[in-house]
Scaffold this motif. Structure first.
Motif, PDB file in Angstrom:
ATOM      1  N   VAL A  30       0.843  -1.203   0.000  1.00 39.53           N
ATOM      2  CA  VAL A  30       0.000   0.000   0.000  1.00 39.53           C
ATOM      3  C   VAL A  30       0.876   1.250   0.000  1.00 39.53           C
ATOM      4  O   VAL A  30       0.601   2.222  -0.718  1.00 39.53           O
ATOM      5  CB  VAL A  30      -0.965  -0.016   1.209  1.00 39.53           C
ATOM      6  N   THR A  31       1.957   1.216   0.769  1.00 38.21           N
ATOM      7  CA  THR A  31       2.875   2.358   0.805  1.00 38.21           C
ATOM      8  C   THR A  31       3.508   2.581  -0.556  1.00 38.21           C
ATOM      9  O   THR A  31       3.617   3.724  -1.022  1.00 38.21           O
ATOM     10  CB  THR A  31       3.958   2.133   1.871  1.00 38.21           C
ATOM     11  N   LEU A  32       3.919   1.502  -1.214  1.00 32.81           N
ATOM     12  CA  LEU A  32       4.506   1.631  -2.543  1.00 32.81           C
ATOM     13  C   LEU A  32       3.488   2.185  -3.546  1.00 32.81           C
ATOM     14  O   LEU A  32       3.825   3.040  -4.371  1.00 32.81           O
ATOM     15  CB  LEU A  32       5.039   0.280  -3.021  1.00 32.81           C
ATOM     16  N   PHE A  33       2.244   1.718  -3.458  1.00 35.11           N
ATOM     17  CA  PHE A  33       1.208   2.229  -4.352  1.00 35.11           C
ATOM     18  C   PHE A  33       0.972   3.723  -4.121  1.00 35.11           C
ATOM     19  O   PHE A  33       0.883   4.497  -5.078  1.00 35.11           O
ATOM     20  CB  PHE A  33      -0.099   1.453  -4.163  1.00 35.11           C
ATOM     21  N   LEU A  34       0.888   4.125  -2.852  1.00 30.67           N
ATOM     22  CA  LEU A  34       0.686   5.539  -2.542  1.00 30.67           C
ATOM     23  C   LEU A  34       1.877   6.379  -2.985  1.00 30.67           C
ATOM     24  O   LEU A  34       1.706   7.513  -3.460  1.00 30.67           O
ATOM     25  CB  LEU A  34       0.410   5.722  -1.055  1.00 30.67           C
ATOM     26  N   LEU A  35       3.072   5.826  -2.848  1.00 31.52           N
ATOM     27  CA  LEU A  35       4.269   6.528  -3.303  1.00 31.52           C
ATOM     28  C   LEU A  35       4.256   6.698  -4.822  1.00 31.52           C
ATOM     29  O   LEU A  35       4.616   7.761  -5.347  1.00 31.52           O
ATOM     30  CB  LEU A  35       5.515   5.762  -2.863  1.00 31.52           C
ATOM     31  N   MET A  36       3.803   5.673  -5.526  1.00 28.63           N
ATOM     32  CA  MET A  36       3.684   5.759  -6.980  1.00 28.63           C
ATOM     33  C   MET A  36       2.661   6.836  -7.368  1.00 28.63           C
ATOM     34  O   MET A  36       2.910   7.648  -8.275  1.00 28.63           O
ATOM     35  CB  MET A  36       3.262   4.409  -7.552  1.00 28.63           C
ATOM     36  N   MET A  37       1.527   6.846  -6.692  1.00 30.36           N
ATOM     37  CA  MET A  37       0.498   7.849  -6.983  1.00 30.36           C
ATOM     38  C   MET A  37       1.009   9.256  -6.672  1.00 30.36           C
ATOM     39  O   MET A  37       0.739  10.198  -7.428  1.00 30.36           O
ATOM     40  CB  MET A  37      -0.776   7.552  -6.182  1.00 30.36           C
ATOM     41  N   LEU A  38       1.727   9.404  -5.572  1.00 34.27           N
ATOM     42  CA  LEU A  38       2.295  10.706  -5.208  1.00 34.27           C
ATOM     43  C   LEU A  38       3.279  11.176  -6.270  1.00 34.27           C
ATOM     44  O   LEU A  38       3.256  12.348  -6.679  1.00 34.27           O
ATOM     45  CB  LEU A  38       2.989  10.615  -3.846  1.00 34.27           C
ATOM     46  N   THR A  39       4.137  10.277  -6.735  1.00 29.73           N
ATOM     47  CA  THR A  39       5.115  10.640  -7.762  1.00 29.73           C
ATOM     48  C   THR A  39       4.422  11.034  -9.058  1.00 29.73           C
ATOM     49  O   THR A  39       4.796  12.033  -9.699  1.00 29.73           O
ATOM     50  CB  THR A  39       6.095   9.475  -8.003  1.00 29.73           C
ATOM     51  N   CYS A  40       3.407  10.273  -9.454  1.00 30.89           N
ATOM     52  CA  CYS A  40       2.653  10.617 -10.671  1.00 30.89           C
ATOM     53  C   CYS A  40       1.980  11.981 -10.537  1.00 30.89           C
ATOM     54  O   CYS A  40       2.035  12.808 -11.460  1.00 30.89           O
ATOM     55  CB  CYS A  40       1.619   9.546 -10.981  1.00 30.89           C
ATOM     56  N   ALA A  41       1.346  12.226  -9.411  1.00 26.43           N
ATOM     57  CA  ALA A  41       0.673  13.513  -9.193  1.00 26.43           C
ATOM     58  C   ALA A  41       1.687  14.650  -9.173  1.00 26.43           C
ATOM     59  O   ALA A  41       1.427  15.736  -9.734  1.00 26.43           O
ATOM     60  CB  ALA A  41      -0.111  13.475  -7.881  1.00 26.43           C
ATOM     61  N   ASP A  42       2.844  14.421  -8.562  1.00 26.59           N
ATOM     62  CA  ASP A  42       3.870  15.458  -8.493  1.00 26.59           C
ATOM     63  C   ASP A  42       4.413  15.781  -9.880  1.00 26.59           C
ATOM     64  O   ASP A  42       4.542  16.951 -10.248  1.00 26.59           O
ATOM     65  CB  ASP A  42       4.995  15.005  -7.563  1.00 26.59           C
ATOM     66  N   VAL A  43       4.718  14.755 -10.664  1.00 28.84           N
ATOM     67  CA  VAL A  43       5.236  14.974 -12.016  1.00 28.84           C
ATOM     68  C   VAL A  43       4.177  15.638 -12.901  1.00 28.84           C
ATOM     69  O   VAL A  43       4.475  16.587 -13.631  1.00 28.84           O
ATOM     70  CB  VAL A  43       5.733  13.648 -12.635  1.00 28.84           C
ATOM     71  N   PHE A  44       2.937  15.145 -12.832  1.00 33.46           N
ATOM     72  CA  PHE A  44       1.863  15.749 -13.620  1.00 33.46           C
ATOM     73  C   PHE A  44       1.670  17.221 -13.246  1.00 33.46           C
ATOM     74  O   PHE A  44       1.574  18.088 -14.116  1.00 33.46           O
ATOM     75  CB  PHE A  44       0.557  14.978 -13.424  1.00 33.46           C
ATOM     76  N   GLY A  45       1.619  17.476 -11.939  1.00 33.06           N
ATOM     77  CA  GLY A  45       1.445  18.857 -11.488  1.00 33.06           C
ATOM     78  C   GLY A  45       2.600  19.748 -11.862  1.00 33.06           C
ATOM     79  O   GLY A  45       2.407  20.908 -12.258  1.00 33.06           O
ATOM     80  N   ARG A  46       3.795  19.219 -11.786  1.00 32.97           N
ATOM     81  CA  ARG A  46       4.975  20.021 -12.091  1.00 32.97           C
ATOM     82  C   ARG A  46       5.050  20.384 -13.574  1.00 32.97           C
ATOM     83  O   ARG A  46       5.363  21.519 -13.920  1.00 32.97           O
ATOM     84  CB  ARG A  46       6.226  19.253 -11.670  1.00 32.97           C
ATOM     85  N   TYR A  47       4.761  19.422 -14.441  1.00 31.81           N
ATOM     86  CA  TYR A  47       4.942  19.663 -15.871  1.00 31.81           C
ATOM     87  C   TYR A  47       3.709  20.206 -16.585  1.00 31.81           C
ATOM     88  O   TYR A  47       3.834  20.883 -17.594  1.00 31.81           O
ATOM     89  CB  TYR A  47       5.441  18.397 -16.564  1.00 31.81           C
ATOM     90  N   PHE A  48       2.518  19.893 -16.079  1.00 29.24           N
ATOM     91  CA  PHE A  48       1.316  20.329 -16.791  1.00 29.24           C
ATOM     92  C   PHE A  48       0.566  21.451 -16.088  1.00 29.24           C
ATOM     93  O   PHE A  48      -0.175  22.192 -16.726  1.00 29.24           O
ATOM     94  CB  PHE A  48       0.378  19.147 -17.034  1.00 29.24           C
ATOM     95  N   LEU A  49       0.724  21.574 -14.783  1.00 32.99           N
ATOM     96  CA  LEU A  49       0.011  22.613 -14.037  1.00 32.99           C
ATOM     97  C   LEU A  49       0.948  23.650 -13.428  1.00 32.99           C
ATOM     98  O   LEU A  49       0.514  24.567 -12.745  1.00 32.99           O
ATOM     99  CB  LEU A  49      -0.828  21.969 -12.925  1.00 32.99           C
TER     100      LEU A  49
END
Length: 171
Positions: A30-49
């Protein structure tokens, strides 16, 4: 297939340890999944928003500590640590068992006393109200978790490590 039957079919452990292994691996997954989601959200937010997730570095550090120390007792119980057996062919099986017992004792003792010191540092951190820089999360709780998981690993190292050497060793 029931959930209990699935766990029994996929885990080699027996008795209550099977549920401990499942629970600890569930925490890590679960921690790894949440870490993956956090990384995806961070990258998406950084590059697109043009706006990254606040505190990503702190959350990533805590998540890695949670994953590593959740898996440490399971890996120890399964005997999954790296073992160098260069001299095993030159030594007798009795000497190898004795050295294995000494190694298990030294590792578990070292890990126990290391966990004691880590827990003391966690208590001090909580007394001083130390928090992470950005999210203001109390660091003492993560450090306490590390100490507790280290104690569990030390107990599993000495108990199952000795059992494995005495009763399950390959002669």
């Amino acid at each position: 297939m029931t959930f209990s039957a699935w766990v029994t079919a996929h885990y080699e452990e027996k008795g209550p340890v099977i549920w401990l292994a499942f629970f600890l691996e569930l925490i890590a997954a679960v921690t790894l999944f949440l870490l993956m989601m956090l990384t995806c959200a961070d990258v998406f937010g950084r590059y697109f928003l043009s706006n990254s997730v606040d505190g990503t570095t702190e959350l990533t550090e805590m998540a890695i500590a949670i994953m590593v120390f959740a898996e440490m007792p399971v890996i120890t119980w399964r005997g999954g640590h790296v073992v160098v057996d260069i001299l095993d062919r030159m030594m007798g099986s009795t000497l190898i068992k004795i050295l294995g017992l000494v190694a298990a004792f030294l590792m578990s003792t070292s890990l126990y006393f290391l966990a004691v010191r880590i827990f003391e540092l966690a208590e001090r951190s909580l007394r001083r109200s130390e928090v992470t820089e950005f999210l203001q999360f109390p660091t003492g709780y993560v450090v306490e978790y590390i100490a507790i998981m280290s104690w569990i690993t030390a107990a599993l190292m000495i108990s199952y490590g000795v059992y494995r050497l005495l009763f399950l060793s390959r002669d």
